[in-house]
Design a protein around this motif. Structure first.
Motif, PDB file in Angstrom:
ATOM      1  N   LEU A  58       0.836  -1.203   0.000  1.00 57.62           N
ATOM      2  CA  LEU A  58       0.000   0.000   0.000  1.00 57.62           C
ATOM      3  C   LEU A  58       0.872   1.255   0.000  1.00 57.62           C
ATOM      4  CD1 LEU A  58      -2.775   1.401   0.442  1.00 57.62           C
ATOM      5  CD2 LEU A  58      -2.406   1.108   2.888  1.00 57.62           C
ATOM      6  N   MET A  59       1.910   1.252   0.836  1.00 56.99           N
ATOM      7  CA  MET A  59       2.797   2.417   0.913  1.00 56.99           C
ATOM      8  C   MET A  59       3.498   2.672  -0.417  1.00 56.99           C
ATOM      9  SD  MET A  59       4.409   1.717   4.692  1.00 56.99           S
ATOM     10  CE  MET A  59       5.656   3.000   4.585  1.00 56.99           C
ATOM     11  N   LYS A  60       3.868   1.595  -1.066  1.00 56.86           N
ATOM     12  CA  LYS A  60       4.533   1.745  -2.362  1.00 56.86           C
ATOM     13  C   LYS A  60       3.616   2.484  -3.348  1.00 56.86           C
ATOM     14  CE  LYS A  60       7.711  -0.931  -5.228  1.00 56.86           C
ATOM     15  NZ  LYS A  60       8.924  -0.313  -4.659  1.00 56.86           N
ATOM     16  N   ARG A  61       2.314   2.138  -3.283  1.00 54.56           N
ATOM     17  CA  ARG A  61       1.356   2.812  -4.177  1.00 54.56           C
ATOM     18  C   ARG A  61       1.269   4.313  -3.875  1.00 54.56           C
ATOM     19  NH1 ARG A  61      -3.915  -0.488  -3.075  1.00 54.56           N
ATOM     20  NH2 ARG A  61      -4.814   1.002  -4.544  1.00 54.56           N
ATOM     21  N   MET A  62       1.615   4.688  -2.662  1.00 57.73           N
ATOM     22  CA  MET A  62       1.551   6.094  -2.276  1.00 57.73           C
ATOM     23  C   MET A  62       2.931   6.752  -2.298  1.00 57.73           C
ATOM     24  SD  MET A  62      -1.127   5.752   0.915  1.00 57.73           S
ATOM     25  CE  MET A  62      -1.608   7.481   0.919  1.00 57.73           C
ATOM     26  N   GLY A  63       3.939   5.986  -2.653  1.00 60.33           N
ATOM     27  CA  GLY A  63       5.297   6.531  -2.636  1.00 60.33           C
ATOM     28  C   GLY A  63       5.809   6.808  -1.238  1.00 60.33           C
ATOM     29  N   MET A  64       5.305   6.073  -0.251  1.00 60.02           N
ATOM     30  CA  MET A  64       5.716   6.319   1.138  1.00 60.02           C
ATOM     31  C   MET A  64       6.828   5.360   1.541  1.00 60.02           C
ATOM     32  SD  MET A  64       2.075   7.131   3.009  1.00 60.02           S
ATOM     33  CE  MET A  64       2.923   7.709   4.489  1.00 60.02           C
ATOM     34  N   THR A  65       7.746   5.838   2.371  1.00 55.76           N
ATOM     35  CA  THR A  65       8.935   5.032   2.671  1.00 55.76           C
ATOM     36  C   THR A  65       9.200   4.844   4.168  1.00 55.76           C
ATOM     37  OG1 THR A  65      10.324   6.990   2.521  1.00 55.76           O
ATOM     38  CG2 THR A  65      10.080   5.673   0.515  1.00 55.76           C
TER      39      THR A  65
END
Lengths: 642, 642
Positions: free
Chosen positions: A87-94
């Motif tokens: 899910l984070m990858k879809r939001m560009g979150m790291t």
């Protein structure tokens, strides 16, 4: 310093929260998971909205109940983590926040936990995610930041770091010295919250009573300084669970939050004495000292005759009309100055000691401004002029602290006065204090008055959900100090009273939050405005009996004090019968503390304003708090009669 | 049992408090000193007013900080006591509450304290006053009831007795066995308060969170039984400091308080097994068991078409119009019955399964009744019919518990249904439960329906300051049990949710208190009505997918569930992809506990009412609480759009 705020601090939908954080000027936000879950917008579109608005998506949170579990549970937890990483990858979150296990931990064994953290790190590596492991104060086995750090250190994995949260650390009164052991680059995130000093279970305290830095009892300056000195270079983020903030206007809460970080940043800049390198890029603010005093209070009124008659009854002298604004006049009693602005004249909308009305309807005033809904009618306390050392610096500081400037013009030959709106919608003006009569009074003509009299205190009514905001506002803009708050019983509920004061007592402002009557409605879903709680201006004099005699001669109607009060006074204090008779005769109230005595009387209320005359004898410090219920009851009766 | 109430429990002026206590039916009152001090009426006129209204003046309170002091302080304290004794004489009062010293005690020596109590007794003798000495939980040296009793016993003075206060005793978790040592005639006064189980400092707990017996977590039945068995024969008095009660309608609070004592008295009567003589003259109440179930829910509406269409979409069958009331109709789905009353027809004001409108505007309905302000317009939940073992006994009990009867007539050949107003203004009707279709349904015609369906739960919105009243109401009238309360986050604040339930789950009613939006106004003193929080009726079915399919075929608009929710569901639960797809397709929410699964969907809102369809699998006990924020957020968005 990079600023960030968790969406859980704010009310509204996720989209409204992002908008509010962006408008306030935050560099980033933490996405509180539930805000995303309840949103009809996809993760991708939330990320796109954030990119458009500005704030970076700094942290996905919280991920719970992961470590210290058996193998079967661990496999399930790892699958759950992978879903969130995707899910984070879809939001560009790291970066994700991992809270120490509260509910499912069964194994209190460092080796097991370290191994499980390391395996989480391996998984996180695949998704380019950093895991910030935080000790919750009520974690099952891991509840101290130092223990969390020890585990992270032992895991020794590039994707596993720690998160420091001031609430979880300061609420436990933990020794802070081990923060210095943590290399800044292993602190993957920093969350700040302040809190009032409450004696209650830490979970309830955390979930309902956190506030922004500067609004509670903790030394966040020291805390942030310690973290900065580790070399931490990431966002400084607010994570505050607060029942009032959840209900308040989200845009105002965001502004309040950013103010707290800017103020804290400046404090840390000013407080640092060490030479340790700091990578937070701290920005100072122009310095302000406590105000020297109150220059004036401004009242606006549609009942000019009644108001000025009462001011005159209190011994004030008429100074003059403003030389270019005929609807503005000045009254004084020694160093107490009251500017009275009549609002009933056609076209008169704005006021102040030298105000032009041209810009007061300026559409550029942002809608979140406290002034937006401020009623123009009636008699009310419109503003306060503070005498400060450097008015320009104070104004610059106020604007850097996200205060909204009061729109105002002046003629070319008039004193330049600038001010901002306080959270209650009143105006705060800064004037250079000189110890002499202020320059701007020339615009009304000059009437010398060397009587020993001044504004003793100003009592302001605060909107309920903006109480903490008000404390920070007066602390950060005017360097005032918050004294311990008190509850005062009235016939319609407890009034919370919080005095903001300068250390020398030259400025004293009790802020009062009234009980909420709007929920007193019997029907479901209905609201009613209820009673209005008035504000008041207290004038200090050196002889209250002379002041009272003058007032009587001029026809003042005192707020009536019950005989029962004087009988109780006689029982409580060893008080001379002659003094008691004089008090009773003039409706004067009395209090005593270790330092001295306090004698005071009240006027009736005009609009939402009344006056108090006070005499402090030999250093009495308080405000006659034991007498406040007498006043509130008398005003309640008047309200019901009228 | 003689009932009494401290004036500090109630809002308003002293005169309003006396009036409220008298109207509710209390035998006496405690005069809280500050209420007298702030009153403009003399002690004599207060006493005269009380004599005229009825309640006796049972206790003057509090007298503080008396004992354990040095000689100089003691002389001053004795003078202070004498002033109060004189005051009491003017009011014809004969008992004063003496609280153990908090602020000025310096001597922790039994001999000194006993001597000082004895000398106070000698002074009290002159004024015919009894002194009831009470251990405050935070007393400086005396904080336990047994210690206070030991001192009273040692003083051995006819004018010195003790006061037992359940708050000060139960808040400390003290062993209660020593109550039995105290002779009833040496207990000079008894004060009762209940409290929620909070983990906080005892002073804050006491000053802000006390509630009436039955509204908190303590076993007051046991406590009162113990005191009764000492032979105590004096008043049983309520002393409750509560922030909400201070703001609430004083007449309603008084009724709520008396209800708590009547309920407690009946409990003690029922619980007593010992043969110890009791002098309290305890009166029983007609017994009620838990309801067998919910007979019907009644909705009133000005949008008949939209409402009945939605009911039909949910699989309800039209039964018929009431045979004499054409504006009333009945729908059913198995054992779930919904009475729909149209309010838009001229002259239609009252409703119910067989209601005549003649008396609904009856001026004899007391103004303190919850129904007084109940809005008649819109679509709303008007009432609930409970199937009870003995409707007549339940109604008699309700009236003895000071509930207000719903004005209602019926034709001579119709089922007699009687009911009372709940604190939220809804109507509670009692019907004899038989396990068969209720008798009154014949008045609508007979449509058999053996589908497995019933009312699963009814979610009621409560006015904020009457939350505790509602808990006691449903506990005392219907023998429901209060489950632990929960806070549910919504975009506009936390919603407090308190489930009232029968042990077998046949009746389940979550009571929700919404965050207060009226104080969200930015301007001082202003109020706004804010959002309306809807209520809902949940229908149990045995196959939610069939129900959803039927609903879709009939055109139901579901409350939309975000995709993000389903993605999180997949991460949280090991759930078959096919099931997940079906849930998503029908906007069905999902939860799981140790016993089973819960599947449910929501309709859109009409007026202030919406519906939920639920399927409980293998004994799931909850209400899908993790999904409530999803619903609240979706409804918030709808509100903003509309």
């Amino acid at each position: 310093m990079r600023t960030s705020i968790a969406t859980v601090c704010l009310s509204g939908t996720l989209e409204e929260k992002l908008q509010a954080a962006a408008t306030a000027g935050f560099d980033g936000v933490e996405i509180f998971e539930q805000d995303l879950i309840v949103s009809p917008n996809s993760p991708e579109s939330i990320a796109a909205l954030a990119a458009e608005l500005g704030p970076s998506l700094d942290l996905y949170q919280p991920f719970r109940d992961f470590e210290g579990v058996d193998d079967e549970q661990f496999a399930a937890n790892l699958a759950r983590a992978e879903a969130k990483f995707q899910l984070m990858k879809r939001m560009g979150m790291t970066t994700i926040l991992l809270c120490s296990n509260v509910a499912t931990a069964t194994i209190d064994d460092d080796e097991v936990v370290v191994d499980q953290l390391r395996r989480l790190g391996d998984l996180a590596e695949k998704y380019d995610v950093d895991v910030a492991y935080e000790a919750l104060a009520w974690g099952r086995f891991v509840s101290e930041y130092a223990r969390a750090w020890d585990l992270v250190k032992a895991a020794d994995h590039p994707r596993i770091g720690t998160c420091l949260d001031s609430f979880h650390i300061l609420s436990r009164g933990t020794d802070l010295s081990r923060i210095a052991e943590i290399p800044g680059e292993k602190i993957f995130f920093l969350q700040l919250a302040d809190a009032p000093a409450l004696s209650m279970d830490v979970l309830s305290w955390s979930r309902h009573h956190r506030v922004f830095p500067g609004e509670g009892a903790w030394d966040l300056t020291d805390f942030l300084t310690r973290v900065a000195e580790t070399g931490y270079a990431g966002p400084v983020s607010l994570e505050v669970f607060n029942d009032s903030f959840r209900q308040a206007d989200t845009r105002r809460t965001a502004v309040d939050g950013l103010r707290s970080l800017r103020w804290l940043e400046a404090n840390v800049t000013a407080a640092r004495t060490g030479s340790d390198p700091v990578r937070l890029d701290l920005q100072p603010l122009p310095h302000v000292s406590e105000p020297r005093g109150i220059d004036y209070v401004e009242l606006s009124t549609d009942a000019l005759g009644a108001l000025t008659r009462q001011i005159h009854q209190l011994g004030f002298r008429f100074v003059g009309f403003h030389r270019t604004k005929p609807h503005v006049q000045l009254w004084r009693r020694g160093q107490a100055r009251i500017v009275v602005t009549e609002t009933t004249e056609p076209g008169v909308e704005s006021a102040g000691p030298a105000v032009d009305s041209a810009e007061s309807g300026d559409p550029s005033v942002e809608p979140a401004s406290p002034a937006a809904d401020f009623a123009e009618s009636g008699t009310r306390l419109r503003g306060i002029g503070f005498a400060v050392d450097e008015a320009d610096a104070a104004m610059e500081r106020a604007l850097l602290l996200s205060a909204t400037e009061v729109p105002r013009d002046q003629a070319h030959d008039e004193e330049v006065l600038r001010g901002v709106f306080a959270p209650d919608g009143s105006e705060v003006f800064f004037a250079n204090g000189t110890g002499e009569d202020p320059q701007w009074t020339d615009e009304f003509g000059n009437v010398p008055d060397d009587r020993q009299s001044a504004i003793d205190h100003i009592n302001l009514a605060q909107p309920a959900h903006h109480y903490d905001e008000a404390v920070l506002f007066y602390t950060s803009l005017l360097a005032l100090t918050a004294l311990p708050s008190q509850d005062v019983p009235s016939p319609t509920g407890l009034v919370r009273s919080q005095v903001m004061s300068s250390v020398d007592g030259a400025v004293r402002m009790p802020l009062n939050v009234s009980p909420d009557h709007s929920t007193n409605a019997l029907s479901r879903g209905a609201g009613s405005s209820g009673e209005t709680y008035p504000e008041h201006v207290a004038i200090a004099c050196d002889d209250i009996f002379t002041a009272a005699t003058t007032a009587v001669a001029r026809g003042l109607k005192f707020l009536a004090v019950p005989q029962n009060y004087y009988e109780d006074l006689a029982a409580r204090f060893d008080i001379a019968p002659e003094l008691l008779d004089r008090l009773r005769e003039h409706n004067i109230l009395y209090d005593r503390d270790d330092s001295g005595e306090f004698l005071h009387f009240y006027t009736s209320t005009i609009g939402s304003v009344f006056f108090e005359m006070v005499e402090r004898r030999t250093g009495y410090h308080g405000f006659g708090a034991p007498n406040a219920p007498v006043r509130l009851a008398a005003q309640h009766r008047r309200n019901k009669e009228s």
